[in-house]
Design an enzyme around this catalytic site. Sequence first.
Site, PDB file in Angstrom:
ATOM      1  NE  ARG A 182      -5.076   0.292   9.187  1.00 39.68           N
ATOM      2  CZ  ARG A 182      -3.896  -0.197   8.829  1.00 39.68           C
ATOM      3  NH1 ARG A 182      -3.677  -1.480   8.865  1.00 39.68           N
ATOM      4  NH2 ARG A 182      -2.941   0.590   8.475  1.00 39.68           N
TER       5      ARG A 182
ATOM      6  CE  LYS B 123      -2.109  -1.024   3.891  1.00 37.53           C
ATOM      7  NZ  LYS B 123      -1.411  -2.299   4.204  1.00 37.53           N
TER       8      LYS B 123
ATOM      9  NE  ARG C  47       1.652  -4.846  10.878  1.00 39.04           N
ATOM     10  CZ  ARG C  47       2.869  -4.791  10.323  1.00 39.04           C
ATOM     11  NH1 ARG C  47       3.913  -5.284  10.956  1.00 39.04           N
ATOM     12  NH2 ARG C  47       3.035  -4.218   9.161  1.00 39.04           N
TER      13      ARG C  47
ATOM     14  NE  ARG D 212       5.829  -0.246  10.067  1.00 39.32           N
ATOM     15  CZ  ARG D 212       4.751  -0.274   9.285  1.00 39.32           C
ATOM     16  NH1 ARG D 212       4.761   0.380   8.135  1.00 39.32           N
ATOM     17  NH2 ARG D 212       3.678  -0.929   9.631  1.00 39.32           N
TER      18      ARG D 212
HETATM   19  P1  AP5 Z   1       4.845  -1.626   1.911  1.00 34.12           P
HETATM   20  O1  AP5 Z   1       4.590  -0.769   0.726  1.00 34.12           O
HETATM   21  O2  AP5 Z   1       5.549  -1.012   3.060  1.00 34.12           O
HETATM   22  O3  AP5 Z   1       3.479  -2.351   2.367  1.00 34.12           O
HETATM   23  P2  AP5 Z   1       2.239  -1.816   3.188  1.00 34.12           P
HETATM   24  O4  AP5 Z   1       1.020  -2.464   2.613  1.00 34.12           O
HETATM   25  O5  AP5 Z   1       2.257  -0.340   3.282  1.00 34.12           O
HETATM   26  O6  AP5 Z   1       2.549  -2.506   4.584  1.00 34.12           O
HETATM   27  P3  AP5 Z   1       2.416  -1.909   6.054  1.00 34.12           P
HETATM   28  O7  AP5 Z   1       3.179  -2.848   6.935  1.00 34.12           O
HETATM   29  O8  AP5 Z   1       2.777  -0.464   6.100  1.00 34.12           O
HETATM   30  O9  AP5 Z   1       0.892  -2.088   6.286  1.00 34.12           O
HETATM   31  P4  AP5 Z   1       0.146  -2.032   7.613  1.00 34.12           P
HETATM   32  O10 AP5 Z   1      -1.247  -1.899   7.157  1.00 34.12           O
HETATM   33  O11 AP5 Z   1       0.419  -3.184   8.501  1.00 34.12           O
HETATM   34  O12 AP5 Z   1       0.809  -0.790   8.387  1.00 34.12           O
HETATM   35  P5  AP5 Z   1       0.384   0.725   8.608  1.00 34.12           P
HETATM   36  O13 AP5 Z   1       1.594   1.518   8.724  1.00 34.12           O
HETATM   37  O14 AP5 Z   1      -0.656   1.121   7.652  1.00 34.12           O
HETATM   38  O15 AP5 Z   1       5.646  -2.908   1.407  1.00 34.12           O
HETATM   39  C1  AP5 Z   1       6.089  -3.891   2.341  1.00 34.12           C
HETATM   40  C2  AP5 Z   1       7.493  -4.377   1.965  1.00 34.12           C
HETATM   41  O16 AP5 Z   1       7.425  -5.061   0.717  1.00 34.12           O
HETATM   42  C3  AP5 Z   1       8.519  -3.246   1.754  1.00 34.12           C
HETATM   43  O17 AP5 Z   1       9.758  -3.696   2.174  1.00 34.12           O
HETATM   44  C4  AP5 Z   1       8.490  -3.005   0.218  1.00 34.12           C
HETATM   45  O18 AP5 Z   1       9.749  -2.507  -0.248  1.00 34.12           O
HETATM   46  C5  AP5 Z   1       8.212  -4.413  -0.296  1.00 34.12           C
HETATM   47  N1  AP5 Z   1       7.402  -4.441  -1.514  1.00 34.12           N
HETATM   48  C6  AP5 Z   1       6.381  -3.617  -1.865  1.00 34.12           C
HETATM   49  N2  AP5 Z   1       5.863  -3.988  -3.055  1.00 34.12           N
HETATM   50  C7  AP5 Z   1       6.567  -5.089  -3.440  1.00 34.12           C
HETATM   51  C8  AP5 Z   1       6.494  -5.943  -4.588  1.00 34.12           C
HETATM   52  N3  AP5 Z   1       5.584  -5.759  -5.541  1.00 34.12           N
HETATM   53  N4  AP5 Z   1       7.368  -6.979  -4.654  1.00 34.12           N
HETATM   54  C9  AP5 Z   1       8.287  -7.192  -3.679  1.00 34.12           C
HETATM   55  N5  AP5 Z   1       8.423  -6.419  -2.581  1.00 34.12           N
HETATM   56  C10 AP5 Z   1       7.549  -5.380  -2.455  1.00 34.12           C
HETATM   57  O19 AP5 Z   1      -0.303   0.629  10.054  1.00 34.12           O
HETATM   58  C11 AP5 Z   1       0.478   0.285  11.174  1.00 34.12           C
HETATM   59  C12 AP5 Z   1      -0.376   0.244  12.417  1.00 34.12           C
HETATM   60  O20 AP5 Z   1      -0.935   1.543  12.666  1.00 34.12           O
HETATM   61  C13 AP5 Z   1      -1.592  -0.692  12.383  1.00 34.12           C
HETATM   62  O21 AP5 Z   1      -1.236  -2.027  12.686  1.00 34.12           O
HETATM   63  C14 AP5 Z   1      -2.475  -0.047  13.450  1.00 34.12           C
HETATM   64  O22 AP5 Z   1      -2.004  -0.368  14.742  1.00 34.12           O
HETATM   65  C15 AP5 Z   1      -2.250   1.443  13.227  1.00 34.12           C
HETATM   66  N6  AP5 Z   1      -3.215   2.012  12.273  1.00 34.12           N
HETATM   67  C16 AP5 Z   1      -2.943   2.598  11.072  1.00 34.12           C
HETATM   68  N7  AP5 Z   1      -4.057   2.976  10.438  1.00 34.12           N
HETATM   69  C17 AP5 Z   1      -5.083   2.620  11.283  1.00 34.12           C
HETATM   70  C18 AP5 Z   1      -6.497   2.707  11.187  1.00 34.12           C
HETATM   71  N8  AP5 Z   1      -7.098   3.243  10.112  1.00 34.12           N
HETATM   72  N9  AP5 Z   1      -7.230   2.239  12.229  1.00 34.12           N
HETATM   73  C19 AP5 Z   1      -6.655   1.723  13.334  1.00 34.12           C
HETATM   74  N10 AP5 Z   1      -5.328   1.574  13.485  1.00 34.12           N
HETATM   75  C20 AP5 Z   1      -4.546   2.029  12.456  1.00 34.12           C
HETATM   76 MG    MG Z   2       2.487   1.064   4.830  1.00 36.59          MG
END
Ligand code: AP5
Ligand code: MG
Length: 212
Positions: free
Chosen positions: A88, A15, A170, A159
């Site tokens: 979410r 994402k 997660r 992270r």
């Molecule tokens: P990346 O692009 O970083 O993936 P991502 O989907 O953004 O993964 P996240 O871990 O950020 O998602 P998340 O939803 O768990 O975390 P968030 O920060 O939103 O890619 C991942 C890896 O793969 C990278 O190393 C990248 O280089 C690699 N990659 C990408 N594309 C690739 C490809 N095609 N091929 C190979 N490699 C690839 O949320 C974190 C926390 O915040 C949540 O757990 C929650 O506690 C809180 N939070 C955030 N938003 C909310 C909400 N709306 N409600 C409640 N809690 C929330």
């Molecule tokens: Mg992310």
Amino acid sequence: MIGNIILLGPPGSGKGTQAKLLAERLKIPHISTGDILRAAKGTELGDRAAEYMNRGELVPDTVLIAMIEDRLSQQDCAAGCILDGYPRTIPQADALSEILTELNREIKTVLDIEVPDDRLITRLSARRVCACGATYQLTFNPPQLEGVCDLCGGALYQRDDDTEESVRNRLLVYKRETQPLIDYYRSQGLLVAIDGSGGITEIADEIYRAVS
Ligand code: AP5
Ligand code: MG
């Protein structure tokens, strides 16, 4: 008006990677609620949120709804934005509809990035990030110099929620709380499924076509 685009997808589905590329192409803001919460580290809100985040739990809806309402009201979102990690839960999605109606805006498209679980775990265990916002993956998208950001020269780190235990939780939380949004938006005719298992550029092109 470009419109508001939502990126759904499990942790590690890409994402953040794709939202950044799409935001550059469309010239609209990339809003990542995870990034906003991490940037609040050291404040009361940020430190309370980190307790949920490090366990892989969701931060309470009330906090997120107030946060997104404030962010969407800012002037730079007038032509649209890319929402990465919000909504979410169903209550967050209902609140988003109300906020957008109030602002006289709507959702253009919801992209569901689909990647098999085993690949998500591989990606996240080797993710490295930089304080400047850059994200790397040690196998698929490594930095030129080990441990150093290509863009700013900063030190790369893991992270806090990329531990195996947190990643597994997660994924469970995603399935329980967020996956129901796929049917929610499909029934509104807004959902487009994206195969997120290929290369980053190929997926970016597919996403661009889906929103153009
Ligand atoms: P990346 O692009 O970083 O993936 P991502 O989907 O953004 O993964 P996240 O871990 O950020 O998602 P998340 O939803 O768990 O975390 P968030 O920060 O939103 O890619 C991942 C890896 O793969 C990278 O190393 C990248 O280089 C690699 N990659 C990408 N594309 C690739 C490809 N095609 N091929 C190979 N490699 C690839 O949320 C974190 C926390 O915040 C949540 O757990 C929650 O506690 C809180 N939070 C955030 N938003 C909310 C909400 N709306 N409600 C409640 N809690 C929330
Ligand atoms: Mg992310």
